[in-house]
Design a protein around this motif. Structure first.
Motif, PDB file in Angstrom:
ATOM      1  N   ASP A 154       0.833  -1.197   0.000  1.00 33.81           N
ATOM      2  CA  ASP A 154       0.000   0.000   0.000  1.00 33.81           C
ATOM      3  C   ASP A 154       0.873   1.255   0.000  1.00 33.81           C
ATOM      4  O   ASP A 154       1.457   1.605   1.017  1.00 33.81           O
ATOM      5  N   HIS A 155       0.939   1.932  -1.183  1.00 35.08           N
ATOM      6  CA  HIS A 155       1.739   3.153  -1.245  1.00 35.08           C
ATOM      7  C   HIS A 155       1.152   4.249  -0.373  1.00 35.08           C
ATOM      8  O   HIS A 155       1.880   4.983   0.283  1.00 35.08           O
ATOM      9  N   THR A 156      -0.165   4.355  -0.413  1.00 35.38           N
ATOM     10  CA  THR A 156      -0.811   5.481   0.267  1.00 35.38           C
ATOM     11  C   THR A 156      -0.529   5.444   1.764  1.00 35.38           C
ATOM     12  O   THR A 156      -0.223   6.467   2.383  1.00 35.38           O
ATOM     13  N   LYS A 157      -0.601   4.240   2.333  1.00 33.31           N
ATOM     14  CA  LYS A 157      -0.324   4.099   3.764  1.00 33.31           C
ATOM     15  C   LYS A 157       1.128   4.486   4.071  1.00 33.31           C
ATOM     16  O   LYS A 157       1.393   5.226   5.028  1.00 33.31           O
ATOM     17  N   ALA A 158       2.051   4.025   3.207  1.00 36.08           N
ATOM     18  CA  ALA A 158       3.466   4.336   3.435  1.00 36.08           C
ATOM     19  C   ALA A 158       3.706   5.836   3.335  1.00 36.08           C
ATOM     20  O   ALA A 158       4.444   6.422   4.152  1.00 36.08           O
ATOM     21  N   ILE A 159       3.056   6.497   2.339  1.00 36.29           N
ATOM     22  CA  ILE A 159       3.224   7.951   2.191  1.00 36.29           C
ATOM     23  C   ILE A 159       2.698   8.654   3.437  1.00 36.29           C
ATOM     24  O   ILE A 159       3.325   9.576   3.971  1.00 36.29           O
ATOM     25  N   GLY A 160       1.536   8.210   3.928  1.00 31.80           N
ATOM     26  CA  GLY A 160       0.988   8.827   5.131  1.00 31.80           C
ATOM     27  C   GLY A 160       1.902   8.674   6.321  1.00 31.80           C
ATOM     28  O   GLY A 160       2.107   9.623   7.091  1.00 31.80           O
ATOM     29  N   GLU A 161       2.501   7.483   6.459  1.00 31.59           N
ATOM     30  CA  GLU A 161       3.390   7.270   7.600  1.00 31.59           C
ATOM     31  C   GLU A 161       4.623   8.168   7.513  1.00 31.59           C
ATOM     32  O   GLU A 161       5.031   8.783   8.500  1.00 31.59           O
ATOM     33  N   ILE A 162       5.217   8.260   6.310  1.00 31.39           N
ATOM     34  CA  ILE A 162       6.404   9.119   6.171  1.00 31.39           C
ATOM     35  C   ILE A 162       6.034  10.581   6.412  1.00 31.39           C
ATOM     36  O   ILE A 162       6.753  11.331   7.073  1.00 31.39           O
ATOM     37  N   LEU A 163       4.852  10.969   5.875  1.00 29.90           N
ATOM     38  CA  LEU A 163       4.428  12.376   5.975  1.00 29.90           C
ATOM     39  C   LEU A 163       4.234  12.775   7.427  1.00 29.90           C
ATOM     40  O   LEU A 163       4.501  13.920   7.808  1.00 29.90           O
ATOM     41  N   TYR A 164       3.779  11.840   8.258  1.00 31.00           N
ATOM     42  CA  TYR A 164       3.504  12.196   9.652  1.00 31.00           C
ATOM     43  C   TYR A 164       4.660  11.879  10.579  1.00 31.00           C
ATOM     44  O   TYR A 164       4.537  12.071  11.786  1.00 31.00           O
ATOM     45  N   PHE A 194       5.066  19.424   6.332  1.00 31.40           N
ATOM     46  CA  PHE A 194       3.622  19.208   6.152  1.00 31.40           C
ATOM     47  C   PHE A 194       2.820  20.309   6.832  1.00 31.40           C
ATOM     48  O   PHE A 194       1.910  20.907   6.237  1.00 31.40           O
ATOM     49  N   GLU A 195       3.197  20.632   8.084  1.00 31.80           N
ATOM     50  CA  GLU A 195       2.474  21.696   8.791  1.00 31.80           C
ATOM     51  C   GLU A 195       2.733  23.049   8.143  1.00 31.80           C
ATOM     52  O   GLU A 195       1.844  23.899   8.076  1.00 31.80           O
ATOM     53  N   LEU A 196       3.975  23.256   7.656  1.00 33.39           N
ATOM     54  CA  LEU A 196       4.287  24.524   6.983  1.00 33.39           C
ATOM     55  C   LEU A 196       3.434  24.688   5.732  1.00 33.39           C
ATOM     56  O   LEU A 196       2.972  25.795   5.429  1.00 33.39           O
ATOM     57  N   VAL A 197       3.219  23.591   5.002  1.00 32.68           N
ATOM     58  CA  VAL A 197       2.372  23.674   3.805  1.00 32.68           C
ATOM     59  C   VAL A 197       0.953  24.052   4.187  1.00 32.68           C
ATOM     60  O   VAL A 197       0.294  24.847   3.492  1.00 32.68           O
ATOM     61  N   SER A 198       0.482  23.513   5.321  1.00 29.18           N
ATOM     62  CA  SER A 198      -0.883  23.881   5.731  1.00 29.18           C
ATOM     63  C   SER A 198      -0.967  25.365   6.047  1.00 29.18           C
ATOM     64  O   SER A 198      -1.944  26.030   5.689  1.00 29.18           O
ATOM     65  N   ILE A 199       0.085  25.912   6.713  1.00 29.27           N
ATOM     66  CA  ILE A 199       0.089  27.353   6.991  1.00 29.27           C
ATOM     67  C   ILE A 199       0.142  28.144   5.686  1.00 29.27           C
ATOM     68  O   ILE A 199      -0.553  29.149   5.522  1.00 29.27           O
ATOM     69  N   LEU A 200       0.975  27.659   4.737  1.00 34.18           N
ATOM     70  CA  LEU A 200       1.092  28.344   3.437  1.00 34.18           C
ATOM     71  C   LEU A 200      -0.257  28.401   2.730  1.00 34.18           C
ATOM     72  O   LEU A 200      -0.650  29.451   2.195  1.00 34.18           O
ATOM     73  N   LEU A 233       4.056  15.997  -3.993  1.00 30.22           N
ATOM     74  CA  LEU A 233       2.820  16.470  -3.349  1.00 30.22           C
ATOM     75  C   LEU A 233       3.002  17.885  -2.820  1.00 30.22           C
ATOM     76  O   LEU A 233       2.113  18.732  -2.937  1.00 30.22           O
ATOM     77  N   PHE A 234       4.185  18.165  -2.241  1.00 27.08           N
ATOM     78  CA  PHE A 234       4.445  19.528  -1.758  1.00 27.08           C
ATOM     79  C   PHE A 234       4.436  20.528  -2.914  1.00 27.08           C
ATOM     80  O   PHE A 234       3.892  21.631  -2.791  1.00 27.08           O
ATOM     81  N   VAL A 235       5.037  20.125  -4.044  1.00 26.63           N
ATOM     82  CA  VAL A 235       5.053  21.020  -5.217  1.00 26.63           C
ATOM     83  C   VAL A 235       3.638  21.322  -5.671  1.00 26.63           C
ATOM     84  O   VAL A 235       3.300  22.461  -6.008  1.00 26.63           O
ATOM     85  N   MET A 236       2.760  20.289  -5.655  1.00 22.61           N
ATOM     86  CA  MET A 236       1.368  20.511  -6.049  1.00 22.61           C
ATOM     87  C   MET A 236       0.693  21.514  -5.127  1.00 22.61           C
ATOM     88  O   MET A 236      -0.040  22.408  -5.588  1.00 22.61           O
ATOM     89  N   ALA A 237       0.935  21.390  -3.806  1.00 21.92           N
ATOM     90  CA  ALA A 237       0.302  22.320  -2.860  1.00 21.92           C
ATOM     91  C   ALA A 237       0.763  23.743  -3.119  1.00 21.92           C
ATOM     92  O   ALA A 237      -0.038  24.685  -3.156  1.00 21.92           O
ATOM     93  N   VAL A 238       2.090  23.909  -3.330  1.00 29.02           N
ATOM     94  CA  VAL A 238       2.613  25.253  -3.578  1.00 29.02           C
ATOM     95  C   VAL A 238       2.078  25.804  -4.892  1.00 29.02           C
ATOM     96  O   VAL A 238       1.737  26.988  -4.993  1.00 29.02           O
ATOM     97  N   ALA A 239       1.946  24.931  -5.920  1.00 31.09           N
ATOM     98  CA  ALA A 239       1.425  25.386  -7.215  1.00 31.09           C
ATOM     99  C   ALA A 239      -0.018  25.847  -7.093  1.00 31.09           C
ATOM    100  O   ALA A 239      -0.410  26.857  -7.683  1.00 31.09           O
TER     101      ALA A 239
END
Lengths: 170, 104
Positions: free
Chosen positions: A126-136, A143-149, B67-73
């Motif tokens: 499952d790629h999606t699960k692995a991406i979620g684990e790495i992201l968190y 990740f939090e900076l992107v949410s602020i952005l 994914l980060f690039v997509m968010a910034v775009a």
């Protein structure tokens, strides 16, 4: 040519075709719609690269979100804008730009042509699960900076686009 | 799957990047210039995802960064269109070379 090679060729032709249509079409709305073809082709390319989550995000963000945003941008400004002012760009300037861009492309081609890395199965399952684990775990701060952005961009876009008070009074 | 060489993905990314760069440099309509910039960002994303499968140390980091690039775009497109609408209210033009109020 193997079956995946044929699939790749079809996807690549669709992507390039969408880009060329974007360059050559006359109406802005048609250009925007032509880009959807490219966005979907790139999503298919991600599936070919076993990046299913990125492919779905591509379809959602680009084909869905950004295209709709561009269509609204066209409709709220000058939506009948056919590129009749396009002739004002001199063909000399177009030629110079084309030559420069072509040179960049050819030089980059000679850079990437010798790349012969072998594809490896980076992750089984499952790629999606692995991406979620790495992201968190590893990438929690970006990740939090992107949410602020995104929040800042949302507020900034609303503030920029809304009418000023004096303007509304007039 | 492994029969496709990495260089063909990179070549496709180069072609798309060049189309986007040509569009961004020659078009006069602001929305079209924005679309061209999105195309260039997409080409960079293809490279990121390609090198997360091919390469010396393939791992999922390429997916994360695309994914980060997509968010910034997405944020960039939203702010740019807001600026375009604010500009259009003051001066009814969408041609990018007539938006030179700050120059004079």
């Amino acid at each position: 040519m193997s079956s995946s090679g044929i699939v790749f060729s079809i996807i690549a032709i669709c992507a390039i075709l969408g880009g060329l249509m974007m360059i050559t079409l006359k109406k802005v709305m048609h250009m925007t719609v032509a880009m959807i073809l490219t966005y979907f082709s790139i999503a298919a390319l991600y599936v070919l690269l076993t990046a299913e989550f990125v492919a779905v995000a591509q379809v959602l963000v680009y084909s869905g979100g950004i295209t709709i945003l561009m269509v609204f941008g066209i409709m709220l400004t000058y939506h009948k804008a056919e590129n009749r002012d396009e002739e004002k760009v001199s063909s000399f300037r177009k030629l110079i730009t084309f030559l420069s861009v072509a040179t960049l492309g050819i030089v980059s081609y000679f850079l990437v042509a010798p790349v012969d890395f072998v594809a490896e199965e980076i992750f089984v399952g499952d790629h999606t699960k692995a991406i979620g684990e790495i992201l968190y775990t590893n990438y929690i701060i970006p990740f939090e900076l992107v949410s602020i952005l995104l929040l800042v961009a949302l507020i900034g876009a609303v503030l920029l686009a809304k009418k000023d008070k004096e303007e509304a009074n007039e | 799957m492994s029969s496709i060489p990495a260089s063909s993905f990179l070549l496709l990314a180069i072609i798309l990047f060049c189309i986007g760069l040509y569009g961004a440099l020659t078009k006069r309509n602001t929305v079209v210039v924005l679309i061209s910039i999105e195309l260039m960002l997409n080409a960079a994303n293809i490279n990121l995802v390609t090198f997360s499968k091919y390469g010396l140390t393939p791992n999922l980091t390429g997916h994360i960064f695309s994914l980060f690039v997509m968010a910034v775009a997405a944020a960039e497109a939203a702010v740019a269109l807001a600026i375009l609408i604010a500009l259009y209210r003051n001066k009814p033009t969408i041609l990018i070379d007539e938006m030179d109020d700050l120059k004079h």
